[in-house]
Structure formats: C-alpha cells, structure tokens
Design a protein around this motif. Structure first.
Motif, PDB file in Angstrom:
ATOM      1  N   PRO A  14       0.956  -1.286  -0.159  1.00  0.00           N
ATOM      2  CA  PRO A  14      -0.407  -0.026   0.060  1.00  0.00           C
ATOM      3  C   PRO A  14       0.429   1.171   0.044  1.00  0.00           C
ATOM      4  N   SER A  15       1.638   1.372   0.544  1.00  0.00           N
ATOM      5  CA  SER A  15       3.059   2.731   0.761  1.00  0.00           C
ATOM      6  C   SER A  15       3.381   2.674  -1.166  1.00  0.00           C
ATOM      7  N   SER A  16       3.817   3.252  -1.347  1.00  0.00           N
ATOM      8  CA  SER A  16       3.749   4.563  -2.990  1.00  0.00           C
ATOM      9  C   SER A  16       5.749   4.330  -2.476  1.00  0.00           C
ATOM     10  N   ASN A  17       5.988   4.593  -1.500  1.00  0.00           N
ATOM     11  CA  ASN A  17       7.253   5.075  -1.525  1.00  0.00           C
ATOM     12  C   ASN A  17       7.916   3.267  -1.550  1.00  0.00           C
ATOM     13  N   ILE A  18       7.419   2.553  -0.608  1.00  0.00           N
ATOM     14  CA  ILE A  18       7.825   0.470  -0.996  1.00  0.00           C
ATOM     15  C   ILE A  18       8.156   0.661  -2.928  1.00  0.00           C
ATOM     16  N   ARG A  19       6.576   0.430  -3.152  1.00  0.00           N
ATOM     17  CA  ARG A  19       6.481   0.185  -4.636  1.00  0.00           C
ATOM     18  C   ARG A  19       7.074   0.735  -5.336  1.00  0.00           C
ATOM     19  N   LYS A  20       7.522   2.221  -5.558  1.00  0.00           N
ATOM     20  CA  LYS A  20       8.610   2.777  -5.918  1.00  0.00           C
ATOM     21  C   LYS A  20      10.235   2.455  -5.560  1.00  0.00           C
ATOM     22  N   THR A  21      10.403   2.282  -4.517  1.00  0.00           N
ATOM     23  CA  THR A  21      11.658   1.588  -3.945  1.00  0.00           C
ATOM     24  C   THR A  21      12.149   0.279  -4.695  1.00  0.00           C
ATOM     25  N   THR A  22      10.904  -0.629  -4.717  1.00  0.00           N
ATOM     26  CA  THR A  22      10.951  -1.808  -5.203  1.00  0.00           C
ATOM     27  C   THR A  22      10.774  -1.922  -6.675  1.00  0.00           C
ATOM     28  N   VAL A  23      10.667  -1.021  -7.565  1.00  0.00           N
ATOM     29  CA  VAL A  23      10.335  -1.109  -9.153  1.00  0.00           C
ATOM     30  C   VAL A  23      11.893  -0.780  -8.850  1.00  0.00           C
ATOM     31  N   LEU A  24      12.448   0.192  -8.949  1.00  0.00           N
ATOM     32  CA  LEU A  24      14.139   1.198  -8.481  1.00  0.00           C
ATOM     33  C   LEU A  24      14.706  -0.402  -8.306  1.00  0.00           C
ATOM     34  N   LEU A  25      14.582  -1.208  -7.166  1.00  0.00           N
ATOM     35  CA  LEU A  25      15.345  -2.091  -7.048  1.00  0.00           C
ATOM     36  C   LEU A  25      15.660  -3.036  -8.462  1.00  0.00           C
ATOM     37  N   ILE A  26      14.229  -3.433  -8.563  1.00  0.00           N
ATOM     38  CA  ILE A  26      13.577  -4.881 -10.491  1.00  0.00           C
ATOM     39  C   ILE A  26      15.022  -3.988 -11.201  1.00  0.00           C
ATOM     40  N   GLN A  27      14.931  -3.172 -11.849  1.00  0.00           N
ATOM     41  CA  GLN A  27      15.430  -1.972 -13.308  1.00  0.00           C
ATOM     42  C   GLN A  27      16.969  -1.755 -12.184  1.00  0.00           C
ATOM     43  N   ASN A  28      17.232  -1.458 -11.459  1.00  0.00           N
ATOM     44  CA  ASN A  28      18.806  -1.482 -11.276  1.00  0.00           C
ATOM     45  C   ASN A  28      19.378  -2.798 -10.596  1.00  0.00           C
ATOM     46  N   ARG A  29      19.043  -4.162 -10.126  1.00  0.00           N
ATOM     47  CA  ARG A  29      18.639  -5.307 -10.438  1.00  0.00           C
ATOM     48  C   ARG A  29      19.305  -6.289 -11.656  1.00  0.00           C
ATOM     49  N   ASN A  30      18.568  -5.711 -12.666  1.00  0.00           N
ATOM     50  CA  ASN A  30      17.864  -6.224 -13.930  1.00  0.00           C
ATOM     51  C   ASN A  30      17.292  -7.962 -13.319  1.00  0.00           C
ATOM     52  N   ILE A  31      16.493  -7.537 -12.350  1.00  0.00           N
ATOM     53  CA  ILE A  31      15.643  -8.732 -11.602  1.00  0.00           C
ATOM     54  C   ILE A  31      14.366  -8.427 -12.929  1.00  0.00           C
ATOM     55  N   LYS A  32      14.203 -10.129 -13.481  1.00  0.00           N
ATOM     56  CA  LYS A  32      13.705 -10.863 -14.366  1.00  0.00           C
ATOM     57  C   LYS A  32      12.411 -11.365 -13.888  1.00  0.00           C
ATOM     58  N   GLY A  33      11.414 -11.684 -14.035  1.00  0.00           N
ATOM     59  CA  GLY A  33      10.557 -11.685 -13.432  1.00  0.00           C
ATOM     60  C   GLY A  33       8.787 -11.406 -12.952  1.00  0.00           C
ATOM     61  N   ALA A  34       9.341  -9.988 -12.484  1.00  0.00           N
ATOM     62  CA  ALA A  34       7.931  -9.551 -12.519  1.00  0.00           C
ATOM     63  C   ALA A  34       7.361  -8.205 -13.625  1.00  0.00           C
ATOM     64  N   GLU A  35       7.439  -8.803 -15.112  1.00  0.00           N
ATOM     65  CA  GLU A  35       6.954  -8.276 -15.921  1.00  0.00           C
ATOM     66  C   GLU A  35       5.236  -7.463 -15.926  1.00  0.00           C
ATOM     67  N   ASP A  36       4.059  -9.230 -15.275  1.00  0.00           N
ATOM     68  CA  ASP A  36       2.959  -9.029 -15.278  1.00  0.00           C
ATOM     69  C   ASP A  36       2.720  -8.188 -14.281  1.00  0.00           C
ATOM     70  N   ARG A  37       3.790  -7.703 -13.108  1.00  0.00           N
ATOM     71  CA  ARG A  37       3.419  -6.722 -11.884  1.00  0.00           C
ATOM     72  C   ARG A  37       3.771  -5.677 -12.287  1.00  0.00           C
ATOM     73  N   LEU A  38       4.769  -5.598 -13.167  1.00  0.00           N
ATOM     74  CA  LEU A  38       5.394  -4.019 -13.747  1.00  0.00           C
ATOM     75  C   LEU A  38       4.138  -3.786 -14.725  1.00  0.00           C
ATOM     76  N   LYS A  39       3.543  -4.376 -15.933  1.00  0.00           N
ATOM     77  CA  LYS A  39       2.996  -4.240 -16.728  1.00  0.00           C
ATOM     78  C   LYS A  39       1.054  -3.484 -15.448  1.00  0.00           C
ATOM     79  N   TYR A  40       0.924  -3.887 -14.692  1.00  0.00           N
ATOM     80  CA  TYR A  40       0.035  -3.261 -14.124  1.00  0.00           C
ATOM     81  C   TYR A  40      -0.134  -2.451 -13.547  1.00  0.00           C
ATOM     82  N   LEU A  41       1.653  -1.557 -12.512  1.00  0.00           N
ATOM     83  CA  LEU A  41       1.500  -1.012 -11.665  1.00  0.00           C
ATOM     84  C   LEU A  41       1.678   0.716 -13.047  1.00  0.00           C
TER      85      LEU A  41
END
Length: 203
Positions: A14-41
């Motif tokens: 629910p916290s937008s700060n946590i969602r934002k930090t998580t997206v940045l983590l996924i982007q910077n570390r090139n973590i695969k497998g989050a495509e569907d959730r990222l599309k929703y966001l």
C-alpha cells in the motif's frame, strides 16, 4: 526463488514509497520475472512516478511489442519513460533504437518534440551523450537554455566545445553546463582561456 517472490510482493504494497523503491531495485538489478506486475503498475498505479518507473523498467527489456505500446502511449511522460528505459538497456539494439528516436525528436519541426528530447537527455545526461545534442543550441532561447541544462558528466569534448561558443551570449548557463560536465570540461575551458589570452597578447 523465495527472495524474488518477496521482492515481487512488495510491488503490491500500500505504501507508494515501498512500491517505488521496489521498482527501482528491479530495474537496477535487472531482476527478471516481474513483467506482469510491472505492466499493472505502468497502466494503473495511482502514483505517476511509479507508472513512469514501471514503464521504463519494461522498456529496458528487448521486447518490441511492449516497447511499441509505451512508445505510442497517449501520455508523453510515459513515452519519455519508454525511450529512457531503452536507452538505459544493456542491449545494443535497444540502445540504437533509442538513439534514433531521440534523433527524430531533435530534428522534429515542433518545439514540443524538441522539449521531449531535452527531457530524455536531461534524465540520462550522466550516462549518455547524443551525437546531435548541439543541434538544439540552434533553436530559440528557451530550447537552447534547456539543452544547456541537459548536459552532464557524459558530455563529449565536441559538445563542450560547441557550448563554449555561447559563453558571451549566455555566461551563466554555459558556466553551469561546464560545471555539470565535471572534469571532462577542464581541458575545453583551458583551451578557451589560451585562445582568449592569445588574442589579447596579439592585440
């Protein structure tokens, strides 16, 4: 992978700060497998910044269908996210395509497109320098000054030499741009001082 699942679950936090930090983590570390959730966001998050970062992360991947969707988005901010995502991609093909898209925006006849190019160049200014950046200096005062502000640590010697030709016209903005370019600007500034002092000695 458990740690991956924990990270992906945080995209629904629910916290937008946590969602934002998580997206940045996924982007910077090139973590695969989050495509569907990222599309929703990217399509539905109430926070515009999260929409932007999610679209950017998706476009970092080599997926033309996905990129097309965001490159033709009705919201220009999402289009910027798509191109900066492609530009930040480790994939050479993505990179080349982003460079071509930025080039089209720089060469466009509308100032709206040129301002979009400047927004992209500003975001990536410390990692990338477009070969035709200096074309924007030839435009009206507002575009030129914004193009100066889009100069960062990645600026090439050629670009810095071009900007120095505007020193008399825009001393403050040119000085700020040279400062933003960091150490690479020092030889260009010294060269300029030598040229000026040379003329003074000859007079």
């Amino acid at each position: 992978n458990d740690s991956k699942e924990i990270i992906f679950k945080l995209l629904d936090h629910p916290s937008s700060n946590i969602r934002k930090t998580t997206v940045l983590l996924i982007q910077n570390r090139n973590i695969k497998g989050a495509e569907d959730r990222l599309k929703y966001l990217a399509n539905h998050d109430v926070n515009k910044e999260i929409q932007y970062l999610a679209a950017q992360s998706l476009c970092k991947e080599q997926n033309e269908h996905q990129q097309k969707h965001y490159l033709h988005h009705h919201d220009p901010t999402i289009r910027i996210a798509a191109i900066t995502g492609m530009q930040k991609s480790p994939d050479k093909k993505n990179h080349k395509r982003a460079e071509e898209l930025i080039d089209n925006l720089i060469r466009s006849t509308t100032s709206k497109d040129k301002q979009i190019a400047i927004k992209i160049l500003t975001e990536v200014k410390d990692d990338y320098c477009h070969p035709n950046h200096s074309e924007l200096f030839k435009e009206d005062r507002e575009i030129r000054i914004n193009a100066f502000k889009a100069i960062g640590a990645a600026a090439t010697t050629g670009l810095l030499e071009r900007i120095m030709t505007y020193l008399k016209q825009h001393p403050l903005h040119v000085t700020s741009a040279m400062h933003a370019a960091g150490e690479s600007s020092i030889p260009v500034i010294l060269e300029q001082i030598l040229i000026v002092s040379d003329h003074t000695l000859k007079e």
